[in-house]
Design an enzyme around this catalytic site. Structure first.
Site, mmCIF file in Angstrom:
data_model
loop_
_atom_site.group_PDB
_atom_site.id
_atom_site.type_symbol
_atom_site.label_atom_id
_atom_site.label_comp_id
_atom_site.label_asym_id
_atom_site.label_seq_id
_atom_site.Cartn_x
_atom_site.Cartn_y
_atom_site.Cartn_z
ATOM 1 N N ARG A 2 0.821 -1.223 0.000
ATOM 2 C CA ARG A 2 0.000 0.000 0.000
ATOM 3 C C ARG A 2 0.849 1.264 0.000
ATOM 4 O O ARG A 2 0.577 2.220 -0.707
ATOM 5 C CB ARG A 2 -0.887 0.026 1.240
ATOM 6 C CG ARG A 2 -1.854 -1.122 1.258
ATOM 7 C CD ARG A 2 -2.816 -0.945 2.408
ATOM 8 N NE ARG A 2 -3.445 -2.211 2.712
ATOM 9 C CZ ARG A 2 -2.995 -3.070 3.614
ATOM 10 N NH1 ARG A 2 -1.932 -2.793 4.336
ATOM 11 N NH2 ARG A 2 -3.608 -4.210 3.812
ATOM 12 N N HIS A 26 3.095 -27.405 9.549
ATOM 13 C CA HIS A 26 4.482 -27.884 9.450
ATOM 14 C C HIS A 26 4.618 -29.341 9.937
ATOM 15 O O HIS A 26 5.210 -30.182 9.266
ATOM 16 C CB HIS A 26 5.427 -27.009 10.272
ATOM 17 C CG HIS A 26 5.370 -25.550 9.923
ATOM 18 N ND1 HIS A 26 5.149 -25.102 8.645
ATOM 19 C CD2 HIS A 26 5.523 -24.433 10.685
ATOM 20 C CE1 HIS A 26 5.162 -23.770 8.643
ATOM 21 N NE2 HIS A 26 5.381 -23.347 9.868
ATOM 22 N N LYS A 73 0.916 -19.294 4.441
ATOM 23 C CA LYS A 73 0.076 -19.780 5.507
ATOM 24 C C LYS A 73 -0.346 -18.624 6.408
ATOM 25 O O LYS A 73 0.291 -17.577 6.325
ATOM 26 C CB LYS A 73 0.788 -20.873 6.291
ATOM 27 C CG LYS A 73 1.886 -20.338 7.237
ATOM 28 C CD LYS A 73 2.528 -21.429 8.013
ATOM 29 C CE LYS A 73 1.948 -21.624 9.371
ATOM 30 N NZ LYS A 73 2.526 -20.742 10.417
ATOM 31 N N LYS A 87 6.328 -23.063 21.992
ATOM 32 C CA LYS A 87 7.232 -21.924 22.167
ATOM 33 C C LYS A 87 7.825 -21.980 23.568
ATOM 34 O O LYS A 87 7.206 -22.515 24.490
ATOM 35 C CB LYS A 87 6.444 -20.615 22.063
ATOM 36 C CG LYS A 87 5.744 -20.409 20.736
ATOM 37 C CD LYS A 87 6.654 -19.726 19.742
ATOM 38 C CE LYS A 87 5.918 -19.422 18.453
ATOM 39 N NZ LYS A 87 6.823 -19.236 17.321
ATOM 40 N N ASP A 110 4.343 -24.124 2.434
ATOM 41 C CA ASP A 110 4.649 -24.458 3.822
ATOM 42 C C ASP A 110 6.171 -24.484 3.872
ATOM 43 O O ASP A 110 6.801 -25.362 3.272
ATOM 44 C CB ASP A 110 4.079 -25.833 4.184
ATOM 45 C CG ASP A 110 4.321 -26.158 5.637
ATOM 46 O OD1 ASP A 110 5.482 -26.039 6.088
ATOM 47 O OD2 ASP A 110 3.372 -26.524 6.343
ATOM 48 N N HIS A 111 6.768 -23.518 4.559
ATOM 49 C CA HIS A 111 8.219 -23.373 4.396
ATOM 50 C C HIS A 111 8.996 -24.564 4.966
ATOM 51 O O HIS A 111 10.163 -24.748 4.681
ATOM 52 C CB HIS A 111 8.719 -22.040 4.967
ATOM 53 C CG HIS A 111 8.859 -22.012 6.453
ATOM 54 N ND1 HIS A 111 7.809 -21.826 7.297
ATOM 55 C CD2 HIS A 111 9.945 -22.169 7.249
ATOM 56 C CE1 HIS A 111 8.242 -21.856 8.555
ATOM 57 N NE2 HIS A 111 9.541 -22.057 8.550
#
Ligand code: BG6
Length: 513
Positions: A66, A268, A176, A364, A205-206
């Site tokens: 933008r 993942h 994703k 995490k 999907d990395h």
């Protein structure tokens, strides 16, 4: 055994070359180009491809966002490429590449802006010889995916322009998360498929860009010795861990909506699981691989609540540093019920895997960053070297380490040198870095290249995404209906007790190598 002593000496000589895999001339058009991903991953990956001579000569990148960044975009990308590391400090080469980077500002709901974009891309074709071929990369927030595709369709940009050469193509990479539950994934597929053919869509999907993930089918199907053992007769259980020591890194609003299950487990980890569990496809073509992956996801039994575990980190210490709890993170509800730890036990109801539990977890703020697949084999049938009260056999363990320090480890019992037969567990190790040198690739190289080549093998397909959401959505709903006492683990630990109990009940424990 250190380094690469696992007999991989031939691997170098056998490396399959990518010769002949050069894409057609094209423009990579990145929507959401002002975001971090473009600078940190996409442009460095494109430059790595350029350095390896894997990009077409006639090529250009157009960033779309933008804000008006036309003056700063290209220099900013150059900076990102240099910071990404692993690039040869060659001003001339880098300068030539940066000349191919353009920028175009528009709001994503601005029809006039899209009409101008169309003209701008056509002008690029004229300048760069890119022949109308486009790879659109939607690196935007998911709520914009369908609108952008629809608007591009409305302005005639989702099909090769009139007058483009035969065989010209337009493809889309979609980031994703692809949906947030089954209904939203179905809707997104429907909206996008209304404009695009499935062969134009590359849901990224990395994890599938990671070497050690791509190596799972190679290990299984390019070697004679693993596949005969790869089933319920020899394997006791499979664990997949995606542990991170970092917290949510300022992404409070995103993570509050996501949580560990939506963020990592549904995509993942399920991708990795499908490579571990799938049947050999009849070729390594996209359609054949996708069929086999889909069969795995569909064969997974509905997961009862007692086979799941969730947690949220409280304050603790990570790597010796104080870490705040999730509820204290910026822009997180102080009474948040979002899980930062998700684990479950899955049963794959098919002939190969009946009775073999698959334990998966993603979280995490655990003790360390480690992503790996741990395959534990059944014990030898007889303890030939044991004595009363002293067993000498243990289960063999094959670990596929995805990161960090990617490689493979095989643990087995070995006689300790000396006049008695004492057995010790030892490991044979293969390390990517030791064998092939340290790689500067970030994983997006292969995926971008494959999308430019139209090869969807390493991308998710609509039906696959729906199958994994079908499995996960009832769990999310059950969790939502049942409030939890959070936090239930301290940052820097291995997660909540209920995560350990998931395996403890079966007489097992989580393993990391
Ligand atoms: C992303 C998640 O998809 O994957 C992040 O949104 C997570 O929360 C990341 O940190 C993990 O990726 P990697 O490659 O660092 O394991």
């Amino acid at each position: 055994m250190a380094g690469s002593e696992m007999g991989v000496t031939q691997a170098k000589a056998e490396t399959v070359t990518d010769a002949g895999r050069k894409p057609d001339p094209c423009i990579v058009v990145i929507f959401g180009a002002s975001g971090d991903l473009t600078k940190r991953k996409l442009l460095p990956a494109l430059y790595h491809l350029d350095q390896q001579n894997l990009l077409p000569e006639n090529f250009s990148v157009v960033g779309v966002a933008r804000r008006d960044l036309s003056k700063t975009f290209a220099p900013d990308m150059k900076d990102g490429i240099l910071k990404g590391g692993g690039v040869e400090e060659n001003e001339e080469k880098l300068g030539k590449f940066v000349e191919k980077i353009e920028y175009f500002a528009t709001n994503f709901d601005d029809d006039a802006g899209f009409e101008k974009l169309k003209a701008f891309l056509a002008e690029q074709d004229g300048k760069s010889g890119t022949k109308g071929n486009r790879l659109f990369y939607l690196a935007v927030a998911p709520e914009f995916f369908a609108d952008i595709v629809e608007r591009l369709g409305k302005h005639g940009m989702t099909k090769p322009a009139e007058g483009a050469e035969n065989g010209a193509w337009v493809r889309f990479i979609i980031e994703k998360p692809f949906g947030t539950d089954l209904d939203s994934a179905i809707k997104l597929n429907k909206d996008i498929n209304a404009v695009l053919g499935e062969d134009q869509i590359f849901r990224i999907d990395h994890y599938l860009g990671k070497e050690a993930v791509q190596n799972i089918p190679v290990l299984r199907f390019a070697n004679g010795m693993f596949e005969p053992l790869w089933n319920r007769d020899y394997i006791d259980n499979v664990q997949i861990t995606a542990a991170e020591s970092i917290g949510i890194e300022g992404r409070g609003p995103f993570y509050e909506q996501a949580g560990a299950l939506r963020d990592v487990l549904q995509n993942h980890v399920m991708e990795v699981l499908s490579f571990v569990a799938m049947e050999p496809p009849d070729s390594f073509e996209s359609s054949a691989v996708r069929v086999e992956k889909l069969k795995v996801w569909k064969a997974i039994e509905a997961v009862p609540l007692e086979n799941t575990a969730r947690g949220q980190y409280g304050p603790g210490k990570v790597d010796g540093q104080d870490a705040i709890g999730y509820r204290q993170e910026d822009r997180v509800n102080p009474e948040s019920q979002t899980e930062t730890y998700a684990a479950m036990k899955l049963s794959i109801d098919n002939w190969r895997w009946a009775g073999v539990p698959f334990y998966i977890r993603a979280a995490k703020r655990l003790t360390e960053r480690v992503t790996e697949v741990v395959i534990t084999f059944k014990k030898a049938p007889l303890d030939l070297f044991g004595a009363p009260g002293k067993s000498q056999i243990e289960q063999n363990v094959l670990t596929l380490r995805i990161q960090p320090d990617d490689g493979i480890k095989l643990q087995f019992g070995n006689k300790v040198p000396g006049p008695v037969t004492d057995i010790k567990q030892v490991k044979m190790e293969f390390s990517y870095a030791a064998e092939f040198g340290k790689s500067s690739a970030n994983g997006y190289e292969r995926l971008l290249l494959d999308a430019m080549l139209g090869d969807g093998t390493l991308f998710a397909e609509g039906a696959g995404v729906e199958a994994t959401w079908k499995l996960m959505t009832p769990i999310l709903e059950a969790w939502k209906a049942q409030q939890k006492e959070f936090p239930n683990y301290a940052a820097g630990t291995w997660g909540p007790d209920e995560g350990a109990e998931l395996l403890g009940r079966d007489g097992r424990e989580w393993k990391v190598s």
